[in-house]
Design an enzyme around this catalytic site. Structure first.
Site, mmCIF file in Angstrom:
data_model
loop_
_atom_site.group_PDB
_atom_site.id
_atom_site.type_symbol
_atom_site.label_atom_id
_atom_site.label_comp_id
_atom_site.label_asym_id
_atom_site.label_seq_id
_atom_site.Cartn_x
_atom_site.Cartn_y
_atom_site.Cartn_z
ATOM 1 N N PRO A 87 40.567 43.433 30.389
ATOM 2 C CA PRO A 87 41.325 44.467 31.113
ATOM 3 C C PRO A 87 40.855 44.549 32.575
ATOM 4 O O PRO A 87 39.706 44.223 32.865
ATOM 5 C CB PRO A 87 40.964 45.753 30.372
ATOM 6 C CG PRO A 87 39.655 45.485 29.713
ATOM 7 C CD PRO A 87 39.593 44.007 29.443
ATOM 8 N N GLY A 89 39.678 46.378 36.067
ATOM 9 C CA GLY A 89 39.022 47.612 36.513
ATOM 10 C C GLY A 89 38.197 48.314 35.464
ATOM 11 O O GLY A 89 38.030 49.524 35.511
ATOM 12 N N ALA A 90 37.671 47.577 34.492
ATOM 13 C CA ALA A 90 36.862 48.225 33.455
ATOM 14 C C ALA A 90 35.400 47.829 33.559
ATOM 15 O O ALA A 90 34.624 48.066 32.649
ATOM 16 C CB ALA A 90 37.414 47.879 32.074
ATOM 17 N N LEU A 92 34.340 44.753 33.730
ATOM 18 C CA LEU A 92 34.121 43.507 32.994
ATOM 19 C C LEU A 92 34.310 42.286 33.898
ATOM 20 O O LEU A 92 34.496 41.171 33.424
ATOM 21 C CB LEU A 92 35.044 43.434 31.772
ATOM 22 C CG LEU A 92 34.871 44.593 30.778
ATOM 23 C CD1 LEU A 92 35.823 44.435 29.598
ATOM 24 C CD2 LEU A 92 33.425 44.665 30.266
ATOM 25 N N GLY A 93 34.261 42.531 35.183
ATOM 26 C CA GLY A 93 34.272 41.410 36.123
ATOM 27 C C GLY A 93 35.645 40.800 36.330
ATOM 28 O O GLY A 93 35.758 39.627 36.695
ATOM 29 N N SER A 95 37.966 41.240 38.650
ATOM 30 C CA SER A 95 38.354 40.795 39.996
ATOM 31 C C SER A 95 37.633 39.502 40.354
ATOM 32 O O SER A 95 38.222 38.605 40.969
ATOM 33 C CB SER A 95 38.094 41.886 41.038
ATOM 34 O OG SER A 95 36.721 42.180 41.142
ATOM 35 N N ALA A 96 36.366 39.385 39.955
ATOM 36 C CA ALA A 96 35.627 38.158 40.258
ATOM 37 C C ALA A 96 36.173 36.988 39.442
ATOM 38 O O ALA A 96 36.326 35.873 39.957
ATOM 39 C CB ALA A 96 34.143 38.351 39.970
ATOM 40 N N ALA A 97 36.484 37.225 38.164
ATOM 41 C CA ALA A 97 37.030 36.148 37.328
ATOM 42 C C ALA A 97 38.371 35.680 37.900
ATOM 43 O O ALA A 97 38.655 34.482 37.966
ATOM 44 C CB ALA A 97 37.188 36.625 35.881
ATOM 45 N N ASP A 138 28.884 39.274 39.938
ATOM 46 C CA ASP A 138 30.122 39.080 39.177
ATOM 47 C C ASP A 138 30.667 37.665 39.309
ATOM 48 O O ASP A 138 31.010 37.031 38.324
ATOM 49 C CB ASP A 138 31.202 40.068 39.646
ATOM 50 C CG ASP A 138 31.057 41.419 38.980
ATOM 51 O OD1 ASP A 138 29.972 41.711 38.460
ATOM 52 O OD2 ASP A 138 32.044 42.182 38.979
#
Ligand code: PMV
Length: 301
Positions: A87, A89-90, A92-93, A95-97, A138
């Site tokens: 998901p 913005g949780a 869990l990275g 934006s970087a992924a 990230d």
């Protein structure tokens, strides 16, 4: 087609921005990006309702512009279709992924362009648009996956960590995440208001102990240290009633420890399960929860 991993921060978020170490694990979930020839620079993520063009003024638009700006000219165009299995913005990275997968897909336009240093530079440029002052953790995990101890720097110090016992984690998105940059600024403000409390240094010491316990296979201690790290993050002002409640739910369902993961202010928690206990914890945390396993390496009976 290019893949990049999501991540879960097991220890040390926020303190890592200020030079303390952190421990993160790559997820086998993440983001897949596919490049199509186009005269524009465009990003389409149907699962997140996102369709942006470079130059459209949106934050994601500026991020992909920054990303492309760090790449050779021939890799700066294309329509990138992205399919995520984490998901947004949780914590869990995502934006970087996204940035790593898009940069790799962009460089796939010519065989001789593939260069992980360029991928890192492009992802960092994109992360700066989102986060202002990213530690770099990230995109490092998005690129390499695995379990690492990370310390910010130029270049950062990245030590692979091998777990003596398998870590059975449950990750649960709890509520919409807050803006990472705003959370990072809030922590800096609080730390400046109360000098001498050494909360960030305390988190650094928790990280070092956790690394030792992970290496030694002392899973119960790892869980306790997660609880302690959560308490210190709450002291920094980044937990919420929803995150606290989810941590308590996880512990009541048998977790050895639980903490918020990522920038906080919302987002996700991570819990550590005892052997066989992960499914019960995931069930207690609701439909978005999933189990992520970090394989133990060193220990053979
Ligand atoms: O919530 P995320 O995935 O953006 O993680 C942020 C981690 C922080 O330590 C709060 C910021 C950083 O740049 O390391």
């Amino acid at each position: 087609m290019a893949f990049a991993s999501g991540k879960v921060l097991l220890f040390g978020e926020h303190a890592v921005v200020h030079g303390e170490p952190a421990i993160a694990a790559g997820l086998d979930r993440g983001v897949v990006a596919t490049r199509h020839d186009a005269d524009e620079l465009r990003l389409v993520v149907p699962a997140w309702d996102l369709d942006v063009r470079a130059g459209d003024g949106s934050r994601v638009g500026r991020a992909i512009e920054a990303l492309a700006g760090a790449l050779p000219a021939e890799a700066r165009r294309g329509r990138f279709e992205v399919s995520p299995s984490i998901p947004p913005g949780a914590g869990l990275g995502s934006s970087a992924a996204l940035a790593v997968a898009v940069a790799r897909a962009a460089l796939s336009v010519a065989n001789d362009l593939a260069d992980e240093e360029l991928v890192a530079a492009a992802a960092l440029a994109s992360e700066r648009v989102f986060h202002g002052n990213p530690s770099g953790l990230d995109h490092t995990v998005a690129m390499r996956g695995g379990l690492i101890r990370f310390r910010r720097g130029t270049p950062p110090i990245v030590d692979p960590l091998s777990a003596a016992e398998t870590l059975s984690l449950v990750v649960a998105p709890v509520e919409p995440g807050a803006d990472t940059g705003a959370m990072v600024r809030g922590v800096a403000r609080r730390v400046d208001h109360h000098p001498g409390l050494e909360l960030l240094a305390a988190i650094g010491r928790v990280v070092d102990r956790a690394a030792a316990c992970i290496r030694d296979g002392d899973i119960e201690a790892v869980g306790e240290l997660m609880d302690i790290n959560h308490g210190l993050l709450a002291a920094l002002g980044v937990s919420t009633p929803g995150l606290d409640a989810a941590c308590h739910r996880a512990r009541n369902a048998g977790a050895l420890g639980a903490k918020l993961t990522g920038a906080g202010g919302g987002g996700a928690i991570v819990a550590l399960a005892a052997a066989e206990g992960a499914d019960e914890i995931a069930a207690a945390l609701g439909p978005g929860a999933f189990v992520a396993t970090v394989a133990g390496g060193n220990h053979h009976g």
